[in-house]
Scaffold this motif. Sequence first.
Motif, short mmCIF file in Angstrom:
data_model
loop_
_atom_site.label_atom_id
_atom_site.label_comp_id
_atom_site.label_asym_id
_atom_site.label_seq_id
_atom_site.Cartn_x
_atom_site.Cartn_y
_atom_site.Cartn_z
N PHE A 30 0.81 -1.21 0.00
CA PHE A 30 0.00 0.00 0.00
C PHE A 30 0.85 1.27 0.00
O PHE A 30 0.54 2.24 -0.71
N GLY A 34 1.15 3.98 -3.02
CA GLY A 34 0.96 5.39 -2.70
C GLY A 34 2.15 6.24 -3.14
O GLY A 34 1.97 7.33 -3.69
N TYR A 46 -5.63 12.00 -7.17
CA TYR A 46 -6.39 10.75 -7.04
C TYR A 46 -5.86 9.92 -5.89
O TYR A 46 -6.63 9.37 -5.08
N PHE A 47 -4.54 9.82 -5.78
CA PHE A 47 -3.94 9.01 -4.71
C PHE A 47 -3.96 9.73 -3.37
O PHE A 47 -4.01 9.07 -2.32
N ALA A 49 -6.43 11.25 -2.24
CA ALA A 49 -7.76 10.97 -1.68
C ALA A 49 -7.78 9.68 -0.88
O ALA A 49 -8.66 9.47 -0.04
N TYR A 50 -6.82 8.79 -1.12
CA TYR A 50 -6.77 7.51 -0.41
C TYR A 50 -5.87 7.56 0.82
O TYR A 50 -5.67 6.54 1.47
N THR A 51 -5.36 8.72 1.16
CA THR A 51 -4.51 8.85 2.35
C THR A 51 -5.22 8.41 3.63
O THR A 51 -4.65 7.66 4.43
N LEU A 53 -7.60 6.23 3.96
CA LEU A 53 -7.73 4.78 3.91
C LEU A 53 -6.42 4.10 4.26
O LEU A 53 -6.39 3.11 5.01
N ASN A 54 -5.32 4.63 3.74
CA ASN A 54 -4.00 4.07 4.03
C ASN A 54 -3.69 4.16 5.52
O ASN A 54 -3.18 3.20 6.13
N THR A 106 -6.99 16.75 2.63
CA THR A 106 -6.51 15.39 2.35
C THR A 106 -6.81 14.40 3.46
O THR A 106 -7.12 13.23 3.19
#
Length: 223
Positions: A30, A34, A46-47, A49-51, A53-54, A106
């Motif tokens: 992951f 990232g 785009y990535f 936005a997944y901070t 979740l990580n 973020t």
Amino acid sequence: MPDITSIAVPVARKYRKYALPLAIGILVLFHGVGFWGLLYSGRPAYFQAYTPLNLLLTNALLFAFHRRWNSKFVIFALIVFAIGFFSEVIGVHTGLIFGSYSYGATLGTKVWDVPLLIGLNWLMLVYTTGHISNLARLPKLLKAILGAALMVLLDYFIEPVATRFDFWRWQGEIPVSNFIGWFWVALLLQIYFQLTEMFKQNRLSYVVYLVQLVFFIGLFVHL
């Protein structure tokens, strides 16, 4: 009909040895994705936005390896979360402790202009660096100082990355007061970690800190 428990327990024991390598693999995967996404995908937003979740995944894996979820641990976790979170609330609204800064979008949902995940991040860092400092044969106060220093070391590499990817932003340059404030809040929480009598063995804690450090150093040198 066989007892499900009598079947499940031996199976769980059989595959338990794979849990740590699997968790490490997930963390590396992951963070690696990232890292690539933020620097080389051409779609860093785009990535970004997944901070959250990580961060949630990292914490879920970390605390899945914590044993003895008793009242002492739960109280420790809640207090560290609260102190970390409210120190940021004070910092954002007054400029005291760390300097003048504000949070971007973020890190997700905010309360009093501070993302809730910041409290969880404080807990993760205090917990992992506390475990690392316990590897040293030192008095508790020196272990606490070492743990706080490890937190400041990581924050040194996080700060430029955070401003680049809208975690938070400073009014001007990153001030020295930020690192001084980080150290003193971290030291307070590290002393608490050393004094509390909760269970303090977690095989994944060292890996989580190392993966975070490598991740942010890698981003830092490519800014």
